[in-house]
Design a protein around this motif. Structure first.
Motif, PDB file in Angstrom:
ATOM      1  N   GLY A  76      75.994 -10.237  73.613  1.00 10.66           N
ATOM      2  CA  GLY A  76      75.201  -8.851  73.267  1.00 10.66           C
ATOM      3  C   GLY A  76      75.823  -8.034  72.319  1.00 10.66           C
ATOM      4  N   LYS A  77      76.594  -7.289  73.048  1.00  9.34           N
ATOM      5  CA  LYS A  77      77.370  -6.267  72.381  1.00  9.34           C
ATOM      6  C   LYS A  77      78.478  -6.598  71.289  1.00  9.34           C
ATOM      7  CE  LYS A  77      77.335  -3.120  76.275  1.00  9.34           C
ATOM      8  NZ  LYS A  77      78.380  -2.657  77.575  1.00  9.34           N
ATOM      9  N   SER A  78      79.108  -7.664  71.376  1.00  6.13           N
ATOM     10  CA  SER A  78      79.855  -8.318  70.253  1.00  6.13           C
ATOM     11  C   SER A  78      79.205  -8.768  69.051  1.00  6.13           C
ATOM     12  CB  SER A  78      80.788  -9.369  70.931  1.00  6.13           C
ATOM     13  OG  SER A  78      81.673  -8.796  71.781  1.00  6.13           O
ATOM     14  N   PHE A  79      77.825  -9.204  69.323  1.00  5.76           N
ATOM     15  CA  PHE A  79      77.220  -9.671  68.477  1.00  5.76           C
ATOM     16  C   PHE A  79      76.637  -8.573  67.346  1.00  5.76           C
ATOM     17  CE2 PHE A  79      73.034 -11.590  66.643  1.00  5.76           C
ATOM     18  CZ  PHE A  79      73.567 -12.584  65.777  1.00  5.76           C
ATOM     19  N   ASP A  80      76.076  -7.575  68.256  1.00  5.31           N
ATOM     20  CA  ASP A  80      75.483  -6.322  67.704  1.00  5.31           C
ATOM     21  C   ASP A  80      76.777  -5.676  66.778  1.00  5.31           C
ATOM     22  OD1 ASP A  80      73.025  -6.596  68.730  1.00  5.31           O
ATOM     23  OD2 ASP A  80      73.316  -5.076  70.399  1.00  5.31           O
ATOM     24  N   ARG A  81      77.961  -5.639  67.192  1.00  8.92           N
ATOM     25  CA  ARG A  81      79.101  -5.258  66.426  1.00  8.92           C
ATOM     26  C   ARG A  81      79.252  -6.068  65.217  1.00  8.92           C
ATOM     27  NH1 ARG A  81      81.667  -4.008  70.965  1.00  8.92           N
ATOM     28  NH2 ARG A  81      82.868  -5.868  70.884  1.00  8.92           N
ATOM     29  N   PHE A  82      79.101  -7.111  65.497  1.00 19.69           N
ATOM     30  CA  PHE A  82      79.569  -7.913  64.228  1.00 19.69           C
ATOM     31  C   PHE A  82      78.445  -8.129  63.229  1.00 19.69           C
ATOM     32  CE2 PHE A  82      78.813 -12.314  62.530  1.00 19.69           C
ATOM     33  CZ  PHE A  82      79.839 -12.410  61.679  1.00 19.69           C
ATOM     34  N   THR A  83      77.144  -8.091  63.619  1.00 20.95           N
ATOM     35  CA  THR A  83      76.369  -8.088  62.477  1.00 20.95           C
ATOM     36  C   THR A  83      76.200  -6.866  61.684  1.00 20.95           C
ATOM     37  OG1 THR A  83      74.563  -7.500  64.280  1.00 20.95           O
ATOM     38  CG2 THR A  83      74.677  -9.844  63.650  1.00 20.95           C
ATOM     39  N   ARG A  84      76.440  -5.537  62.473  1.00 16.55           N
ATOM     40  CA  ARG A  84      76.593  -4.343  61.517  1.00 16.55           C
ATOM     41  C   ARG A  84      77.640  -4.484  60.276  1.00 16.55           C
ATOM     42  NH1 ARG A  84      75.925  -1.275  66.851  1.00 16.55           N
ATOM     43  NH2 ARG A  84      78.108  -1.649  67.177  1.00 16.55           N
ATOM     44  N   GLY A  90      69.987 -11.402  56.687  1.00 14.36           N
ATOM     45  CA  GLY A  90      68.822 -11.435  57.522  1.00 14.36           C
ATOM     46  C   GLY A  90      69.098 -11.557  58.906  1.00 14.36           C
ATOM     47  N   THR A  91      68.012 -11.127  59.582  1.00 12.10           N
ATOM     48  CA  THR A  91      68.245 -11.263  60.988  1.00 12.10           C
ATOM     49  C   THR A  91      68.353 -12.670  61.369  1.00 12.10           C
ATOM     50  OG1 THR A  91      66.737  -9.391  61.357  1.00 12.10           O
ATOM     51  CG2 THR A  91      66.862 -10.853  63.298  1.00 12.10           C
TER      52      THR A  91
END
Length: 160
Positions: A76-84, A90-91
Motif C-alpha cells: 500500500g505505502k510503496s504503491f502510493d509512493r510510486f504512483t505519486r 490514470g488510477t
C-alpha cells in the motif's frame, strides 16, 4: 508483475531457489499459488535484466524490511509512493498490471490458451475432456509469447 503476470503475493514470496537462470524459468510451489498447483513460467530478457539488479540478501528476492514476516508486505505505502511519481497515468491497481499482461498478450497475438497458462488459470479455453487428456506443458509456447511481450514493451520504451 507486468513482465511475468504473477500475482503480487506470488512475486513478494519469490525465493532465489525457485528461479532457474539457465532455463530462464520461475517455478512457484503449489502452496503459494491461488489454484494450489505448481506453476512453471518462462521469463524473457527484460525480466532477466530486472533479476540481475536484485541483490541477494537471503532466501527471498524481496525480504521484509520491518521484520513483519519473512517477505515484503508494504504494498500500500510503496504503491502510493510510486504512483505519486507518475504523470498522465490514470488510477490503477496492482492487479491491473496482471490485466495489462493478459491484454498485451492478446494484442500481440498470443493464443488465449497460452496466456491462460502464463497466468496459471485452471479454467479457460482448455477445459473439460481436453483439460483431462491434454498434458502438454506449453513451456515453449509460453517462452515464445514472453519474447513477444519483451519486443512489445521494448518498442513502447523506445517510442517514449
Amino acid at each position: 508483475l507486468v513482465l511475468t503476470g504473477m500475482r503480487r503475493g506470488e512475486a513478494a514470496a519469490l525465493r532465489w531457489d525457485w528461479i532457474d537462470t539457465d532455463a530462464r524459468t520461475i517455478t512457484l510451489p503449489a502452496d503459494l499459488t491461488k489454484n494450489a498447483r505448481t506453476h512453471t513460467l518462462p521469463y524473457g530478457d527484460l525480466a532477466t535484466e530486472v533479476l540481475a539488479k536484485v541483490p541477494e540478501l537471503g532466501d527471498y528476492l524481496f525480504p521484509s524490511h520491518g521484520g513483519k514476516g519473512p517477505v515484503f508486505n508494504g504494498w500500500g505505502k510503496s504503491f502510493d509512493r510510486f504512483t505519486r511519481t507518475l504523470e498522465d497515468v490514470g488510477t490503477f491497481t496492482l492487479h491491473d498490471l496482471r490485466r495489462t499482461f493478459a491484454t498485451v498478450h492478446a494484442r500481440i497475438g498470443t493464443p488465449i490458451h497460452v496466456t491462460e497458462r502464463l497466468l496459471n488459470h485452471v479454467s479457460g479455453t482448455i477445459s473439460g475432456v481436453a483439460a483431462i487428456y491434454n498434458r502438454h506443458d506449453y513451456i515453449e509456447e509460453m517462452r515464445l509469447a514472453q519474447q513477444g511481450l519483451d519486443l512489445f514493451i521494448g518498442k513502447l520504451v523506445e517510442a517514449s
